[in-house]
Scaffold this motif. Sequence first.
Motif, short mmCIF file in Angstrom:
data_model
loop_
_atom_site.label_atom_id
_atom_site.label_comp_id
_atom_site.label_asym_id
_atom_site.label_seq_id
_atom_site.Cartn_x
_atom_site.Cartn_y
_atom_site.Cartn_z
N TYR A 59 0.97 -1.21 -0.72
CA TYR A 59 0.36 -0.03 0.53
C TYR A 59 0.86 1.20 -0.07
CZ TYR A 59 -3.30 3.39 0.78
OH TYR A 59 -4.47 4.54 1.45
N PRO A 60 1.93 1.24 0.50
CA PRO A 60 2.51 2.64 0.75
C PRO A 60 3.39 3.04 -0.40
CG PRO A 60 3.33 1.48 3.17
CD PRO A 60 2.50 0.68 1.93
N LYS A 61 3.23 1.68 -1.39
CA LYS A 61 4.39 2.19 -2.74
C LYS A 61 3.41 2.50 -3.53
CE LYS A 61 8.01 -1.26 -0.44
NZ LYS A 61 8.49 -2.69 -1.47
N LEU A 62 2.03 2.15 -3.38
CA LEU A 62 0.74 2.54 -4.59
C LEU A 62 0.67 3.62 -4.75
CD1 LEU A 62 -1.01 -0.78 -4.21
CD2 LEU A 62 0.91 -0.13 -5.83
N PRO A 63 0.64 4.16 -6.17
CA PRO A 63 0.06 5.57 -6.44
C PRO A 63 -1.36 5.58 -5.90
CG PRO A 63 0.37 4.46 -8.51
CD PRO A 63 0.56 3.19 -7.37
N SER A 64 -1.84 6.31 -5.95
CA SER A 64 -3.33 6.81 -4.86
C SER A 64 -4.11 7.34 -6.25
CB SER A 64 -3.40 7.65 -4.36
OG SER A 64 -2.63 8.83 -4.56
N THR A 65 -3.79 7.47 -7.58
CA THR A 65 -4.71 7.81 -8.65
C THR A 65 -5.63 6.95 -9.02
OG1 THR A 65 -2.91 6.99 -10.43
CG2 THR A 65 -3.70 9.57 -9.12
N ASP A 66 -5.04 5.75 -9.43
CA ASP A 66 -6.37 4.79 -10.59
C ASP A 66 -6.22 3.49 -9.35
OD1 ASP A 66 -6.83 3.07 -12.18
OD2 ASP A 66 -5.44 2.72 -13.36
N TRP A 67 -7.87 3.22 -9.64
CA TRP A 67 -8.86 2.64 -8.30
C TRP A 67 -8.65 1.40 -8.86
CZ3 TRP A 67 -12.36 -1.18 -10.42
CH2 TRP A 67 -12.53 -0.50 -11.72
N ARG A 68 -7.52 1.03 -9.76
CA ARG A 68 -7.56 -0.31 -10.39
C ARG A 68 -6.09 -1.00 -9.65
NH1 ARG A 68 -8.08 0.91 -16.54
NH2 ARG A 68 -9.17 2.41 -15.70
N VAL A 69 -5.85 -0.19 -9.28
CA VAL A 69 -4.57 -1.22 -8.75
C VAL A 69 -5.10 -1.35 -7.26
CG1 VAL A 69 -1.99 -0.53 -7.28
CG2 VAL A 69 -2.89 1.20 -9.51
N TYR A 70 -5.84 -0.97 -7.03
CA TYR A 70 -5.93 -1.29 -5.02
C TYR A 70 -7.12 -2.53 -5.02
CZ TYR A 70 -4.52 2.76 -3.96
OH TYR A 70 -3.81 3.92 -3.71
N ILE A 71 -7.19 -3.28 -5.94
CA ILE A 71 -8.37 -4.50 -6.71
C ILE A 71 -7.55 -5.73 -6.05
CG2 ILE A 71 -9.03 -6.80 -8.09
CD1 ILE A 71 -9.42 -4.28 -10.06
N THR A 72 -6.18 -5.89 -5.68
CA THR A 72 -5.98 -6.83 -4.90
C THR A 72 -6.18 -6.80 -3.32
OG1 THR A 72 -3.73 -5.38 -4.65
CG2 THR A 72 -3.59 -7.16 -6.28
N PHE A 73 -6.02 -5.94 -2.71
CA PHE A 73 -6.95 -5.18 -1.53
C PHE A 73 -8.20 -5.78 -1.28
CE2 PHE A 73 -3.83 -1.98 -2.07
CZ PHE A 73 -3.26 -2.44 -1.17
N TYR A 74 -8.55 -6.08 -2.10
CA TYR A 74 -10.75 -6.01 -1.98
C TYR A 74 -11.06 -7.56 -2.56
CZ TYR A 74 -10.40 -0.40 -0.67
OH TYR A 74 -9.79 0.12 -0.66
N LEU A 75 -10.18 -7.85 -4.00
CA LEU A 75 -10.81 -9.07 -4.71
C LEU A 75 -10.40 -10.87 -3.27
CD1 LEU A 75 -11.65 -10.72 -6.66
CD2 LEU A 75 -8.86 -10.88 -7.24
N PRO A 76 -9.22 -10.49 -2.25
CA PRO A 76 -9.62 -11.65 -1.43
C PRO A 76 -11.13 -11.39 -0.66
CG PRO A 76 -7.75 -10.63 -1.39
CD PRO A 76 -8.07 -9.55 -1.86
N ILE A 77 -11.35 -10.14 -0.58
CA ILE A 77 -12.75 -10.62 0.66
C ILE A 77 -14.17 -11.29 0.17
CG2 ILE A 77 -14.24 -9.12 2.02
CD1 ILE A 77 -12.39 -6.62 2.06
N PRO A 78 -13.89 -10.72 -1.12
CA PRO A 78 -14.81 -11.81 -1.44
C PRO A 78 -15.29 -13.16 -1.58
CG PRO A 78 -14.88 -10.10 -3.20
CD PRO A 78 -14.02 -10.00 -1.56
N ILE A 79 -14.05 -13.10 -1.83
CA ILE A 79 -13.79 -14.62 -2.23
C ILE A 79 -13.59 -15.37 -1.06
CG2 ILE A 79 -11.84 -16.62 -2.45
CD1 ILE A 79 -10.96 -14.33 -4.87
N SER A 80 -13.17 -14.62 0.46
CA SER A 80 -13.37 -15.49 1.79
C SER A 80 -14.56 -15.60 1.91
CB SER A 80 -12.52 -14.61 2.85
OG SER A 80 -11.01 -14.47 2.27
N ALA A 81 -15.74 -14.25 2.01
CA ALA A 81 -17.22 -14.71 2.43
C ALA A 81 -17.89 -15.33 1.47
CB ALA A 81 -17.84 -13.20 1.77
#
Length: 177
Positions: A59-81
């Motif tokens: 997270y500290p290394k990622l640019p904050s402009t593109d939301w697609r970069v953050y998919i790796t953060f949120y993808l495991p949540i629905p899979i785990s659910a």
Amino acid sequence: MKELNKKISPLTSAFDSSIKLVKDEKDRLAHIFKIYKIFIWVVVVALIFWETYLIFNIYPKLPSTDWRVYITFYLPIPISAGLLWTFIIQMNKAQRQLIKCAQYIHTLKYKDSLLKASMEIFSDGLRNEEHVAKLIDNIIEQSHLYKEAVTEDKTDNQSLALPIDTIVELVKAFTGK
């Protein structure tokens, strides 16, 4: 009295073999329940570790402009659910079957002990045979009622199934397709 014991002994041995089979099934279901419990813990711990790793290392290394970069953060949540939901449903099924096995074992032990106790109630052999014959008739009648209750339970469980058609229609309505 000995004649009556000879007549009833096959019935009580059938109870013992039925109880053994049901106990084996109960042990198998308890094992399955424990496995799903472990799976739930594994999924929760893996999700916590994965998200912690992402937040502190990537997270500290990622640019904050593109939301697609953050998919790796949120993808495991629905899979785990989804995994948790599946495991919990399977645990509930195993638990319901465990309860039915326990009830069945209890019923068989009760009937067995009732027959064994009833053989020694009356000192008159003929009267005792009539009493035991009535008990056996009642046991047979109750076993038919038990089978009907089990089939009613199965139809109740079928009504708990997911309405896939409704879910597909809702997804189409939300996505606009």
